[in-house]
Scaffold this motif. Sequence first.
Motif, PDB file in Angstrom:
ATOM      1  N   HIS A  76      39.872  41.592  45.377  1.00  0.00           N
ATOM      2  CA  HIS A  76      39.658  42.775  45.684  1.00  0.00           C
ATOM      3  C   HIS A  76      38.552  43.194  44.867  1.00  0.00           C
ATOM      4  CE1 HIS A  76      43.855  42.565  46.491  1.00  0.00           C
ATOM      5  NE2 HIS A  76      44.206  42.141  44.678  1.00  0.00           N
ATOM      6  N   MET A  77      37.575  44.231  45.552  1.00  0.00           N
ATOM      7  CA  MET A  77      36.722  44.985  45.744  1.00  0.00           C
ATOM      8  C   MET A  77      36.465  46.038  44.752  1.00  0.00           C
ATOM      9  SD  MET A  77      33.224  44.046  46.008  1.00  0.00           S
ATOM     10  CE  MET A  77      32.769  43.463  47.121  1.00  0.00           C
ATOM     11  N   GLY A  78      36.003  45.738  43.378  1.00  0.00           N
ATOM     12  CA  GLY A  78      35.817  47.626  43.006  1.00  0.00           C
ATOM     13  C   GLY A  78      34.355  47.887  43.263  1.00  0.00           C
ATOM     14  N   VAL A  79      35.257  49.381  43.317  1.00  0.00           N
ATOM     15  CA  VAL A  79      34.243  49.912  43.664  1.00  0.00           C
ATOM     16  C   VAL A  79      33.725  50.710  42.493  1.00  0.00           C
ATOM     17  CG1 VAL A  79      32.849  51.473  45.409  1.00  0.00           C
ATOM     18  CG2 VAL A  79      34.606  50.216  46.048  1.00  0.00           C
ATOM     19  N   THR A  80      33.107  50.825  42.369  1.00  0.00           N
ATOM     20  CA  THR A  80      31.634  51.607  40.426  1.00  0.00           C
ATOM     21  C   THR A  80      31.451  53.015  41.184  1.00  0.00           C
ATOM     22  OG1 THR A  80      30.649  50.073  39.847  1.00  0.00           O
ATOM     23  CG2 THR A  80      32.869  49.746  39.398  1.00  0.00           C
ATOM     24  N   GLY A  99      52.295  26.802  38.285  1.00  0.00           N
ATOM     25  CA  GLY A  99      53.167  26.607  39.502  1.00  0.00           C
ATOM     26  C   GLY A  99      52.149  28.034  40.156  1.00  0.00           C
ATOM     27  N   THR A 100      51.125  28.743  40.334  1.00  0.00           N
ATOM     28  CA  THR A 100      50.655  29.437  40.745  1.00  0.00           C
ATOM     29  C   THR A 100      49.423  28.929  41.816  1.00  0.00           C
ATOM     30  OG1 THR A 100      50.979  31.879  39.243  1.00  0.00           O
ATOM     31  CG2 THR A 100      48.990  31.245  40.806  1.00  0.00           C
ATOM     32  N   THR A 101      49.279  29.073  42.914  1.00  0.00           N
ATOM     33  CA  THR A 101      48.796  28.085  43.853  1.00  0.00           C
ATOM     34  C   THR A 101      47.747  29.348  44.030  1.00  0.00           C
ATOM     35  OG1 THR A 101      50.169  28.606  45.537  1.00  0.00           O
ATOM     36  CG2 THR A 101      50.748  26.646  44.500  1.00  0.00           C
ATOM     37  N   CYS A 102      47.407  30.468  43.997  1.00  0.00           N
ATOM     38  CA  CYS A 102      46.541  31.834  45.182  1.00  0.00           C
ATOM     39  C   CYS A 102      46.447  32.593  43.483  1.00  0.00           C
ATOM     40  CB  CYS A 102      47.033  31.795  46.887  1.00  0.00           C
ATOM     41  SG  CYS A 102      46.072  32.817  47.623  1.00  0.00           S
ATOM     42  N   VAL A 103      45.091  33.143  43.573  1.00  0.00           N
ATOM     43  CA  VAL A 103      45.184  34.378  42.798  1.00  0.00           C
ATOM     44  C   VAL A 103      44.254  35.451  43.858  1.00  0.00           C
ATOM     45  CG1 VAL A 103      45.291  33.121  40.971  1.00  0.00           C
ATOM     46  CG2 VAL A 103      42.799  33.294  41.660  1.00  0.00           C
ATOM     47  N   LEU A 104      44.533  36.202  43.577  1.00  0.00           N
ATOM     48  CA  LEU A 104      43.010  37.323  44.210  1.00  0.00           C
ATOM     49  C   LEU A 104      42.389  37.663  42.830  1.00  0.00           C
ATOM     50  CD1 LEU A 104      45.700  38.954  46.659  1.00  0.00           C
ATOM     51  CD2 LEU A 104      43.701  37.453  47.061  1.00  0.00           C
ATOM     52  N   ASP A 105      40.984  37.598  42.926  1.00  0.00           N
ATOM     53  CA  ASP A 105      40.417  38.475  41.762  1.00  0.00           C
ATOM     54  C   ASP A 105      39.793  39.551  41.888  1.00  0.00           C
ATOM     55  OD1 ASP A 105      39.480  37.210  39.312  1.00  0.00           O
ATOM     56  OD2 ASP A 105      38.036  37.907  39.493  1.00  0.00           O
ATOM     57  N   MET A 106      39.250  40.349  40.416  1.00  0.00           N
ATOM     58  CA  MET A 106      38.435  41.532  40.983  1.00  0.00           C
ATOM     59  C   MET A 106      37.046  41.556  41.138  1.00  0.00           C
ATOM     60  SD  MET A 106      41.407  43.527  41.076  1.00  0.00           S
ATOM     61  CE  MET A 106      43.237  43.628  41.090  1.00  0.00           C
ATOM     62  N   ILE A 107      36.957  42.083  41.444  1.00  0.00           N
ATOM     63  CA  ILE A 107      35.539  41.847  42.274  1.00  0.00           C
ATOM     64  C   ILE A 107      34.969  43.788  41.395  1.00  0.00           C
ATOM     65  CG2 ILE A 107      33.212  41.992  43.339  1.00  0.00           C
ATOM     66  CD1 ILE A 107      34.623  40.465  44.524  1.00  0.00           C
ATOM     67  N   THR A 108      34.239  43.216  40.588  1.00  0.00           N
ATOM     68  CA  THR A 108      33.330  44.162  40.133  1.00  0.00           C
ATOM     69  C   THR A 108      31.761  44.681  40.541  1.00  0.00           C
ATOM     70  OG1 THR A 108      34.557  43.822  37.972  1.00  0.00           O
ATOM     71  CG2 THR A 108      33.565  45.934  38.045  1.00  0.00           C
ATOM     72  N   GLN A 109      31.513  46.056  41.122  1.00  0.00           N
ATOM     73  CA  GLN A 109      30.184  46.323  41.785  1.00  0.00           C
ATOM     74  C   GLN A 109      29.416  47.106  40.572  1.00  0.00           C
ATOM     75  OE1 GLN A 109      30.363  50.011  43.065  1.00  0.00           O
ATOM     76  NE2 GLN A 109      27.918  49.644  43.836  1.00  0.00           N
ATOM     77  N   GLU A 110      28.339  46.140  40.053  1.00  0.00           N
ATOM     78  CA  GLU A 110      27.376  46.557  38.763  1.00  0.00           C
ATOM     79  C   GLU A 110      27.507  48.232  39.269  1.00  0.00           C
ATOM     80  OE1 GLU A 110      23.972  44.287  37.136  1.00  0.00           O
ATOM     81  OE2 GLU A 110      25.700  43.369  37.894  1.00  0.00           O
ATOM     82  N   THR A 114      43.774  39.452  39.149  1.00  0.00           N
ATOM     83  CA  THR A 114      43.303  38.834  37.353  1.00  0.00           C
ATOM     84  C   THR A 114      42.155  38.903  37.630  1.00  0.00           C
ATOM     85  OG1 THR A 114      42.727  37.065  39.722  1.00  0.00           O
ATOM     86  CG2 THR A 114      44.932  36.537  38.399  1.00  0.00           C
ATOM     87  N   HIS A 115      41.166  38.767  36.296  1.00  0.00           N
ATOM     88  CA  HIS A 115      40.175  39.233  36.051  1.00  0.00           C
ATOM     89  C   HIS A 115      39.286  37.398  36.034  1.00  0.00           C
ATOM     90  CE1 HIS A 115      39.869  43.453  36.411  1.00  0.00           C
ATOM     91  NE2 HIS A 115      41.677  43.203  35.885  1.00  0.00           N
ATOM     92  N   ILE A 116      38.928  36.796  36.505  1.00  0.00           N
ATOM     93  CA  ILE A 116      38.398  35.102  36.416  1.00  0.00           C
ATOM     94  C   ILE A 116      36.591  35.122  35.650  1.00  0.00           C
ATOM     95  CG2 ILE A 116      38.364  32.697  36.442  1.00  0.00           C
ATOM     96  CD1 ILE A 116      41.215  33.650  38.066  1.00  0.00           C
TER      97      ILE A 116
END
Length: 455
Positions: free
Chosen positions: A124-128, A86-97, A59-61
């Motif tokens: 999840h840690m997005g490495v840019t 019905g979704t009880t857990c999300v793994l969201d995408m972090i973006t490094q600035e 997800t991207h929240i």
Amino acid sequence: LALIIRNGTVVNAFGRCRADVRVEGERVTAIGEGTGQPGDEELDASGCHVLPGGIDPHTHIEMPAGEGGCNAGTWYSETAAAVAGGTTCVLDMITQERGATLTAALRDWQRRAQAGAVCDFGFHMGVTDPLPEVLAEMEAVAAAGVPSFKLYLAYRDRLMVADGAAFRIMRAAGALGALTLVHAENGDLIETLVAEARAAGRLAAGVHGETRPALAEGEATHRAMQLAQLAAAPIYIVHVTCREALAAVRAARQAGRPVWAEACAHHLLLTDAEYRRPGFGAAPYVLSPPLRDPEDVAALWGGLEDGALDLVATDHCPWHLAGQKERGRHDFAAIPNGAPGVEERLALLWTHGVETGRWTPEQFVARTSANAARIFRLEGKGAVLPGCDADLVVWDPAVRRSLSAATHHSAVDHSIYEGMPVAGRARFTLVRGRVVATEGKPVAEAGWGRFARRH
Ligand code: URP
Ligand code: ZN
Ligand code: ZN
């Protein structure tokens, strides 16, 4: 005091049985007949399946969008939408600035998510910008409970990393025992096709699809696989959409490489016919990789069937049409990419997977919850078993309804599934023992969600 979920059919990825579920505090403590005691509270699950709560690993929240803004919705609204569905857990995408640290990005996401989330969450840690000092930070990020990193081979000049950088990120992650997630499209090629379309005055929203061809995804998926092999690193390909990419994943898996892959709900349920809508009409479907042709859609269902694809996520990334996507009314390249879907995923997959007879309820659980828990090491989640978190969905398959922006809970002004009929609804959704939604409506307050630390 306990809560008893009575008269349902408990479904796990490995089987099902008619049983009551006893919940004490945040955990399931017993499954079977006669687990209740006088004074226990009860939830009626007659006619329902009792499933492990959905896990959406993509997800991207509150995704930053420049100048301090972000995409539509908040951690509260989007996780309220998740539990309603019905979704009880999300793994969201972090973006490094770019130019900033991973630690700063993690702190920022933690703070916002903890303040708003109704369901549990991880990242999840997005490495840019993989400078040596940034790669050195990855160990601390993994140790903080985020043992998965994300890189983009597309979105040139914003998120994309070159091949050498991708290799270095994968190698560093692999050395930590962490997973690298890859957005696999050929970013250079796409920018060339976008520039050519714009130069030719072809600016309508629907042109988006043809600037991101399936071969550009297939090529990048194959390249990601080769880089991962060179880096001796496990990888996970996000949003596989086409036969070319699927073939690359399948070949790597058949060769015994540590490769996992997801499909996203919209790529299973919609086609590139949406790009034939005139003018700005295709704007809701401007997402990447784009929707594909019916043969690709059939191939994705086949990939789930034969195990080339592990699960179905959403890539939930809502943007309002008004004021956000609208910025590209006269230039498709200026339309922010992404679409909402975290609330609809279970109902869509129950309808098109289980109701059609394609999937068993057990396979539904595997592809919406259990496999994500296993791949991303979400301990205590993805199963209805004594000792597990009481993240549960009492799923009523008899409810018939139509999806619509008028009734969804995501704080966004449209739905890509507008008017679609679906079967099934969450009668109750529980996150760690607390009822957070009833009859498809969120009832919990912001902040009940907790960080799901992973090892
Ligand atoms: O169009 C999409 N998918 N937007 C979100 C970012 C991404 O590529 O996952
Ligand atoms: Zn992506
Ligand atoms: Zn994404």
